[in-house]
Design a protein around this motif. Structure first.
Motif, PDB file in Angstrom:
ATOM      1  N   ALA A  86     -27.748  35.258 -59.807  1.00 29.13           N
ATOM      2  CA  ALA A  86     -27.370  36.307 -58.774  1.00 29.13           C
ATOM      3  C   ALA A  86     -27.742  35.757 -57.169  1.00 29.13           C
ATOM      4  N   VAL A 142     -21.838  34.830 -60.899  1.00 32.05           N
ATOM      5  CA  VAL A 142     -22.752  34.805 -61.951  1.00 32.05           C
ATOM      6  C   VAL A 142     -22.360  34.466 -63.152  1.00 32.05           C
ATOM      7  N   THR A 147     -19.712  36.914 -55.951  1.00 26.60           N
ATOM      8  CA  THR A 147     -20.992  37.343 -56.902  1.00 26.60           C
ATOM      9  C   THR A 147     -20.196  38.009 -58.263  1.00 26.60           C
TER      10      THR A 147
END
Length: 203
Positions: free
Chosen positions: A154, A11, A7
């Motif tokens: 996300a 992103v 993450t």
């Protein structure tokens, strides 16, 4: 803490894929990895991981590792779009095109498209985003990178971690924001907030 490299960098890089492919959300995700770079670490997310995302008309392969600064095309990070005529490689420092080669019987090479040498970005992206944000406050227009874009990428990144934690392929319904199998309570629990002290979102 948090979602690890999946993450943290996901992103930023997966955002490029979704934009470049005009893609919404994957249909399924499967991933594998582990604490291979730092096996004695207390991290709960893998420091080394590969995830396969299936979209309607293409596959996206995500790979990350910690401790190494060697990535695609001899860079430390980036996204490669592989096509019939060549490969577009892009990262936060710029982009370039590698044409597909055809070798003739005489040994000479022809190319399916023109090679485009490395092209650096025009201007500082952080400054441009800040200026755009302030302009949108004044005009009430949506910024170039609206909050919905950040929220969406996300979710896509988190799906890679969820598939890893469950150890199996997961199937996502982007319209309903749920996993497609209604009986998949184990997966759904990982996208459901566990609020404390009686707090809950207003309806």
């Amino acid at each position: 803490y948090a979602g690890g490299k999946m993450t943290d960098w996901g992103v930023h890089l997966i955002d490029m894929v979704l934009l470049g492919m005009d893609a919404k959300a994957p249909k399924s995700v499967v991933s594998s990895g582990g604490p291979y770079a730092y096996p004695k670490s207390d991290m709960e997310t893998p420091d080394t991981m590969s995830a396969l995302y299936e979209f309607d008309d293409f596959l996206m392969i995500w790979e990350h590792n910690m401790g190494l600064r060697q990535g695609p095309f001899s860079t430390d990070h980036g996204v490669a779009f592989y096509g019939d005529y060549g490969t577009l490689f892009v990262n936060r420092r710029g982009w370039e095109v590698y044409p597909e080669e055809n070798r003739k019987e005489d040994g000479s090479l022809t190319y399916e498209t023109e090679k485009m040498p490395f092209q650096p970005p025009k201007g500082n992206s952080r400054d441009l985003h800040a200026v755009n944000f302030v302009e949108c406050i004044k005009s009430r227009n949506k910024p170039v990178c609206d909050v919905s874009i950040g929220s969406h990428v996300a979710k896509v990144s988190h799906l890679g971690n969820i598939a890893y934690r469950l150890g199996r392929k997961v199937y996502w319904d982007a319209e309903k924001n749920v996993f497609k199998d209604d009986d998949d309570k184990e997966a759904q629990a990982l996208v459901t907030a566990d609020y404390h002290n009686g707090w809950k979102l207003p309806v």
